[in-house]
Design a protein around this motif. Structure first.
Motif, mmCIF file in Angstrom:
data_model
loop_
_atom_site.group_PDB
_atom_site.id
_atom_site.type_symbol
_atom_site.label_atom_id
_atom_site.label_comp_id
_atom_site.label_asym_id
_atom_site.label_seq_id
_atom_site.Cartn_x
_atom_site.Cartn_y
_atom_site.Cartn_z
ATOM 1 N N THR A 1 1.003 -1.168 0.018
ATOM 2 C CA THR A 1 -0.310 -0.089 -0.101
ATOM 3 C C THR A 1 0.906 1.215 -0.054
ATOM 4 O O THR A 1 0.356 2.517 -0.235
ATOM 5 N N SER A 2 2.310 1.096 0.149
ATOM 6 C CA SER A 2 3.147 2.133 0.155
ATOM 7 C C SER A 2 3.690 2.247 -1.391
ATOM 8 O O SER A 2 4.667 2.997 -1.568
ATOM 9 N N GLY A 3 3.212 1.281 -2.096
ATOM 10 C CA GLY A 3 3.565 1.388 -3.596
ATOM 11 C C GLY A 3 4.692 0.509 -3.978
ATOM 12 O O GLY A 3 5.573 0.810 -5.239
ATOM 13 N N ILE A 4 5.399 -0.344 -3.067
ATOM 14 C CA ILE A 4 6.320 -1.190 -3.244
ATOM 15 C C ILE A 4 5.791 -2.617 -3.755
ATOM 16 O O ILE A 4 4.937 -3.169 -3.220
ATOM 17 N N LYS A 5 6.429 -3.032 -4.925
ATOM 18 C CA LYS A 5 6.089 -4.498 -5.480
ATOM 19 C C LYS A 5 6.719 -5.623 -4.638
ATOM 20 O O LYS A 5 7.860 -5.493 -4.193
ATOM 21 N N ILE A 6 5.902 -6.272 -4.453
ATOM 22 C CA ILE A 6 6.184 -7.820 -3.596
ATOM 23 C C ILE A 6 6.313 -9.123 -4.385
ATOM 24 O O ILE A 6 5.290 -9.305 -5.357
ATOM 25 N N GLY A 7 7.239 -9.769 -3.971
ATOM 26 C CA GLY A 7 7.549 -11.165 -4.679
ATOM 27 C C GLY A 7 7.779 -12.129 -3.522
ATOM 28 O O GLY A 7 8.345 -11.784 -2.561
ATOM 29 N N ILE A 8 7.419 -13.528 -3.922
ATOM 30 C CA ILE A 8 7.524 -14.461 -2.754
ATOM 31 C C ILE A 8 7.909 -15.861 -3.490
ATOM 32 O O ILE A 8 7.442 -15.905 -4.454
ATOM 33 N N LEU A 9 8.917 -16.305 -2.856
ATOM 34 C CA LEU A 9 9.590 -17.549 -3.241
ATOM 35 C C LEU A 9 9.331 -18.728 -2.329
ATOM 36 O O LEU A 9 9.517 -18.544 -0.835
ATOM 37 N N THR A 10 8.340 -19.520 -2.398
ATOM 38 C CA THR A 10 7.720 -20.589 -1.490
ATOM 39 C C THR A 10 7.676 -21.896 -1.956
ATOM 40 O O THR A 10 8.118 -22.247 -3.124
ATOM 41 N N ASN A 11 7.568 -22.878 -0.876
ATOM 42 C CA ASN A 11 7.424 -24.208 -1.557
ATOM 43 C C ASN A 11 6.027 -24.567 -1.696
ATOM 44 O O ASN A 11 5.598 -25.468 -2.110
ATOM 45 N N GLY A 12 5.257 -23.560 -1.472
ATOM 46 C CA GLY A 12 3.688 -23.877 -1.765
ATOM 47 C C GLY A 12 2.760 -24.501 -0.600
ATOM 48 O O GLY A 12 1.622 -24.316 -0.865
ATOM 49 N N SER A 13 3.412 -24.995 0.298
ATOM 50 C CA SER A 13 2.598 -25.646 1.344
ATOM 51 C C SER A 13 1.413 -24.743 1.714
ATOM 52 O O SER A 13 0.396 -25.423 2.324
ATOM 53 N N PHE A 14 1.934 -23.463 2.275
ATOM 54 C CA PHE A 14 0.745 -22.801 3.173
ATOM 55 C C PHE A 14 0.255 -21.628 2.231
ATOM 56 O O PHE A 14 -0.216 -20.778 2.778
ATOM 57 N N LEU A 15 0.396 -21.988 0.851
ATOM 58 C CA LEU A 15 -0.625 -20.941 0.246
ATOM 59 C C LEU A 15 -1.970 -21.170 0.085
ATOM 60 O O LEU A 15 -2.506 -21.834 -0.913
ATOM 61 N N ARG A 16 -2.523 -21.026 0.949
ATOM 62 C CA ARG A 16 -3.927 -21.255 1.314
ATOM 63 C C ARG A 16 -4.737 -20.365 2.098
ATOM 64 O O ARG A 16 -4.020 -19.523 2.883
ATOM 65 N N GLY A 17 -6.066 -20.372 2.321
ATOM 66 C CA GLY A 17 -6.818 -19.740 3.358
ATOM 67 C C GLY A 17 -6.798 -18.161 3.121
ATOM 68 O O GLY A 17 -6.412 -17.472 1.904
ATOM 69 N N GLU A 18 -6.947 -17.242 4.226
ATOM 70 C CA GLU A 18 -6.786 -15.950 4.418
ATOM 71 C C GLU A 18 -5.498 -15.417 3.856
ATOM 72 O O GLU A 18 -5.352 -14.369 3.202
ATOM 73 N N LEU A 19 -4.469 -16.271 4.129
ATOM 74 C CA LEU A 19 -3.059 -15.770 3.599
ATOM 75 C C LEU A 19 -3.113 -15.929 2.263
ATOM 76 O O LEU A 19 -2.556 -14.704 1.599
ATOM 77 N N ALA A 20 -3.323 -16.682 1.574
ATOM 78 C CA ALA A 20 -3.464 -16.813 0.123
ATOM 79 C C ALA A 20 -4.348 -15.664 -0.448
ATOM 80 O O ALA A 20 -3.801 -14.929 -1.354
ATOM 81 N N LYS A 21 -5.469 -15.322 -0.071
ATOM 82 C CA LYS A 21 -6.250 -14.227 -0.290
ATOM 83 C C LYS A 21 -5.420 -12.689 -0.296
ATOM 84 O O LYS A 21 -5.674 -11.925 -1.189
ATOM 85 N N ASN A 22 -4.797 -12.502 0.924
ATOM 86 C CA ASN A 22 -4.120 -11.337 1.068
ATOM 87 C C ASN A 22 -3.037 -11.423 -0.095
ATOM 88 O O ASN A 22 -2.706 -10.243 -0.553
ATOM 89 N N LEU A 23 -2.143 -12.457 -0.221
ATOM 90 C CA LEU A 23 -1.316 -12.528 -1.086
ATOM 91 C C LEU A 23 -1.497 -12.139 -2.531
ATOM 92 O O LEU A 23 -1.003 -11.528 -3.321
ATOM 93 N N ALA A 24 -2.822 -12.779 -2.908
ATOM 94 C CA ALA A 24 -3.331 -12.686 -4.473
ATOM 95 C C ALA A 24 -3.762 -11.123 -4.687
ATOM 96 O O ALA A 24 -3.510 -10.389 -5.718
ATOM 97 N N LYS A 25 -4.092 -10.362 -3.425
ATOM 98 C CA LYS A 25 -4.327 -9.101 -3.381
ATOM 99 C C LYS A 25 -3.083 -8.121 -3.584
ATOM 100 O O LYS A 25 -3.178 -6.968 -4.391
ATOM 101 N N TYR A 26 -2.020 -8.385 -2.759
ATOM 102 C CA TYR A 26 -0.826 -7.511 -2.613
ATOM 103 C C TYR A 26 0.331 -7.794 -3.358
ATOM 104 O O TYR A 26 1.216 -7.026 -3.499
ATOM 105 N N CYS A 27 0.381 -9.192 -3.630
ATOM 106 C CA CYS A 27 1.815 -9.507 -4.574
ATOM 107 C C CYS A 27 1.844 -9.359 -5.908
ATOM 108 O O CYS A 27 0.745 -9.487 -6.668
ATOM 109 N N THR A 28 2.905 -9.036 -6.567
ATOM 110 C CA THR A 28 3.068 -9.033 -8.012
ATOM 111 C C THR A 28 3.350 -10.366 -8.516
ATOM 112 O O THR A 28 2.833 -10.717 -9.436
ATOM 113 N N TRP A 29 4.163 -10.921 -7.865
ATOM 114 C CA TRP A 29 4.364 -12.432 -8.260
ATOM 115 C C TRP A 29 4.523 -13.386 -7.243
ATOM 116 O O TRP A 29 5.131 -12.956 -6.007
#
Length: 353
Positions: free
Chosen positions: A107-135
């Protein structure tokens, strides 16, 4: 349009002038390793492999204190950093309140990326990441439940869990690009096309195919891949037939022999990227994270803004010689070569293009 390109630095000409003037400016991009704990045990993990120098000082119990992360985010915003990637170390999605810190950055204009193994890419966390991450990019070397259990010492069913997480993530909408890094070794080189087909079926945007690093010795590394390279490249060619406007297979499975010896006397790409570890220390790059030779600051002693403004940091930056200090794999080698060549062009002749 290309997601991966070694020439992105040309979009930031002020940094090139800063290098010419032997000065310091805030990096374009910071990689944060918020936590070293991980629920997977990848055999090829650069920070845990015994045959690699990377991560020699890493403690699995380290994680950035919440107060340190909050202060770091404040400094990043005030410094005008353009992008932040959260990665390992460990599994970044295990870090408490990660999505809250990401929201503040985004929300301060900084682009966000995440490198992950994907195990926890779910639920409310996933929804927030889909909203705020570039990739977001999921790292894997498996093509089945059995192969993932064998390579990462996880329970049967974890592969399906990750596949389902990615498929569900793509249903959330938004503009976040979902990619995969498929790490190639002797056990999976003949499953590249099989995996890419599955990734396309669930809506993944791209798969980057890259080699595992097995040694600090370039000869040993080349020997490891020599016997599988032809077949692996053929698999990639077959997989690239899946490419269309919504999906692509990106071939980064190349020789690594030229990435160990350095020909430049400074590391210019450090002005574009730096790394903060879960131990609160600041490092030159991801290849030297959690090593004494890569340590350049400690957030326990001073904040990031203070570090970048210090005379000692400027002196260290321009005295750091990769020819003697970086006799290992370097992910930024090609970028450094191109920057170094550009910086050494006679300025009086620049107009003669």
């Amino acid at each position: 349009m290309a997601v991966y390109n070694t020439n992105k630095f040309f979009a930031f000409p002020n940094h090139i002038e800063t290098l010419r003037n032997k000065a310091i400016t805030p990096p374009v991009h910071i990689r944060i390793k918020p936590i070293n704990a991980c629920n997977h045990s990848c055999w090829f993990c650069a920070y845990r492999a015994e045959d690699l120098d990377l991560g020699e000082d890493m403690k699995l119990t380290d994680k950035l204190p919440q107060e340190t992360m909050t202060d770091l985010v404040t400094d990043i915003i005030e410094l005008g950093v353009k992008a932040v990637t959260f990665s390992g170390g460990g599994e970044p999605l295990l870090y408490k309140n990660l999505d809250k810190h990401i929201e503040r950055l985004a929300t301060s204009g900084i682009k966000i990326g995440i490198l992950t193994n994907g195990s926890f890419l779910r639920g409310e966390l996933a929804k927030n990441l889909a909203k705020y991450c570039t990739w977001i990019r999921v790292s894997t070397d498996a093509w089945s439940n059995e192969s993932l259990r064998e390579s990462r010492k996880v329970k049967i069913g974890e592969y399906d869990n990750i596949i389902n997480n990615m498929a569900d993530f793509k249903t959330l909408g938004g503009t976040c690009s979902l990619g995969v890094s498929f790490i190639v070794g002797k056990t999976n080189y003949n499953h590249i096309n099989e995996y890419c087909l599955r990734a396309k079926e669930i809506g993944v945007d791209h798969v980057k195919v890259a080699p595992c690093i097995v040694s600090n010795d370039p000869i040993e590394n080349e020997e490891y891949h020599k016997c599988i390279r032809t077949d692996a490249l053929n698999e990639i060619l077959v997989a690239q037939k899946l490419n269309d406007e919504n999906f692509s297979v990106v071939n980064h499975y190349h020789s690594l022999g030229d990435k160990f010896q350095k020909s430049y006397s400074i590391c210019p790409f450090r002005l574009y990227l730096m790394v903060v570890g879960a131990d609160s220390k600041v490092y030159t790059c991801q290849d030297k994270a959690y090593t004494q030779s890569g340590e350049i600051g400690n957030l326990k002693n001073e904040g990031l803004k203070a570090l970048l403004k210090s005379k000692s940091y400027n002196e260290e930056f321009y005295s750091f010689d990769p020819r003697s200090k970086c006799k290992h794999h370097c992910v930024a080698n090609q970028k450094n070569l191109e920057l170094w060549n550009f910086l050494n062009i006679e300025r009086e002749h620049l107009q003669f293009v």
